[in-house]
Motif scaffolding. Structure first.
Motif, PDB file in Angstrom:
ATOM      1  N   VAL A  13     -37.663 -56.727  13.688  1.00  0.00           N
ATOM      2  CA  VAL A  13     -37.822 -55.121  14.125  1.00  0.00           C
ATOM      3  C   VAL A  13     -37.180 -54.975  15.041  1.00  0.00           C
ATOM      4  O   VAL A  13     -37.545 -55.796  16.193  1.00  0.00           O
ATOM      5  N   PRO A  14     -35.738 -54.089  15.076  1.00  0.00           N
ATOM      6  CA  PRO A  14     -35.862 -53.550  16.709  1.00  0.00           C
ATOM      7  C   PRO A  14     -36.506 -52.686  17.769  1.00  0.00           C
ATOM      8  O   PRO A  14     -37.787 -52.163  17.409  1.00  0.00           O
ATOM      9  N   ALA A  15     -36.798 -53.127  18.615  1.00  0.00           N
ATOM     10  CA  ALA A  15     -37.395 -52.258  19.888  1.00  0.00           C
ATOM     11  C   ALA A  15     -37.050 -51.909  21.050  1.00  0.00           C
ATOM     12  O   ALA A  15     -35.736 -52.550  21.368  1.00  0.00           O
ATOM     13  N   LEU A  16     -37.779 -51.038  21.968  1.00  0.00           N
ATOM     14  CA  LEU A  16     -36.877 -50.483  22.888  1.00  0.00           C
ATOM     15  C   LEU A  16     -36.868 -50.980  23.674  1.00  0.00           C
ATOM     16  O   LEU A  16     -37.610 -52.227  23.862  1.00  0.00           O
ATOM     17  N   ARG A  17     -35.778 -51.614  24.594  1.00  0.00           N
ATOM     18  CA  ARG A  17     -35.933 -52.341  25.815  1.00  0.00           C
ATOM     19  C   ARG A  17     -34.913 -52.143  26.866  1.00  0.00           C
ATOM     20  O   ARG A  17     -34.186 -51.495  26.813  1.00  0.00           O
ATOM     21  N   ALA A  18     -35.399 -52.542  28.456  1.00  0.00           N
ATOM     22  CA  ALA A  18     -34.202 -52.262  29.279  1.00  0.00           C
ATOM     23  C   ALA A  18     -33.234 -53.784  29.584  1.00  0.00           C
ATOM     24  O   ALA A  18     -33.499 -54.599  29.847  1.00  0.00           O
ATOM     25  N   ALA A  19     -31.784 -53.409  29.117  1.00  0.00           N
ATOM     26  CA  ALA A  19     -30.993 -54.409  29.482  1.00  0.00           C
ATOM     27  C   ALA A  19     -30.342 -54.076  30.553  1.00  0.00           C
ATOM     28  O   ALA A  19     -30.446 -53.548  31.555  1.00  0.00           O
ATOM     29  N   ALA A  20     -30.321 -55.810  31.094  1.00  0.00           N
ATOM     30  CA  ALA A  20     -29.940 -56.476  32.441  1.00  0.00           C
ATOM     31  C   ALA A  20     -28.751 -55.185  32.233  1.00  0.00           C
ATOM     32  O   ALA A  20     -27.228 -54.824  31.560  1.00  0.00           O
ATOM     33  N   PRO A  21     -28.196 -54.882  33.292  1.00  0.00           N
ATOM     34  CA  PRO A  21     -26.199 -54.014  33.209  1.00  0.00           C
ATOM     35  C   PRO A  21     -25.469 -55.220  33.367  1.00  0.00           C
ATOM     36  O   PRO A  21     -24.424 -54.952  32.350  1.00  0.00           O
ATOM     37  N   ARG A  27     -28.508 -52.107  24.012  1.00  0.00           N
ATOM     38  CA  ARG A  27     -29.035 -51.123  24.128  1.00  0.00           C
ATOM     39  C   ARG A  27     -28.798 -49.424  23.679  1.00  0.00           C
ATOM     40  O   ARG A  27     -28.889 -48.445  23.773  1.00  0.00           O
ATOM     41  N   GLY A  28     -28.295 -50.262  22.518  1.00  0.00           N
ATOM     42  CA  GLY A  28     -28.183 -49.474  21.080  1.00  0.00           C
ATOM     43  C   GLY A  28     -29.217 -48.128  20.267  1.00  0.00           C
ATOM     44  O   GLY A  28     -28.950 -47.039  20.672  1.00  0.00           O
ATOM     45  N   LEU A  29     -30.932 -48.592  20.336  1.00  0.00           N
ATOM     46  CA  LEU A  29     -31.372 -48.131  20.406  1.00  0.00           C
ATOM     47  C   LEU A  29     -31.960 -46.432  21.364  1.00  0.00           C
ATOM     48  O   LEU A  29     -32.473 -45.705  20.456  1.00  0.00           O
ATOM     49  N   TRP A  30     -31.714 -47.173  22.388  1.00  0.00           N
ATOM     50  CA  TRP A  30     -32.563 -46.110  23.339  1.00  0.00           C
ATOM     51  C   TRP A  30     -31.971 -45.064  23.384  1.00  0.00           C
ATOM     52  O   TRP A  30     -32.686 -43.979  23.187  1.00  0.00           O
ATOM     53  N   PRO A  31     -30.307 -44.641  22.885  1.00  0.00           N
ATOM     54  CA  PRO A  31     -30.088 -43.649  23.133  1.00  0.00           C
ATOM     55  C   PRO A  31     -29.802 -42.189  21.836  1.00  0.00           C
ATOM     56  O   PRO A  31     -30.000 -41.326  21.752  1.00  0.00           O
TER      57      PRO A  31
END
Length: 67
Positions: A13-21, A27-31
């Motif tokens: 299941v997709p989950a919000l996460r902090a992606a490294a620079p 990054r897709g789910l956050w916006p």
């Protein structure tokens, strides 16, 4: 309401996460979660479907319901 959906055949299941620079993914789910008025994930027999819904102001878009 305008809805979009994305289907993915991968497990989990997709989950919000902090992606490294310098990360190439993550990054897709956050916006989408920040902009959408509704967000659901449906488990499928193979993979999952993520649906996002966006409210459209009254009087906007095509009279047939197409935005």
């Amino acid at each position: 309401m305008v809805s979009i959906e994305v289907r993915d055949s991968g497990p989990g299941v997709p989950a919000l996460r902090a992606a490294a620079p310098d990360a190439l993914s993550g990054r897709g789910l956050w916006p989408v979660s920040e902009l959408a008025d509704g967000l659901t994930v449906e488990d499928e027999s193979v993979g999952k479907t993520v649906r996002a819904a966006f409210r459209v102001p009254a009087g906007q878009g095509d009279p047939r319901g197409i935005v």
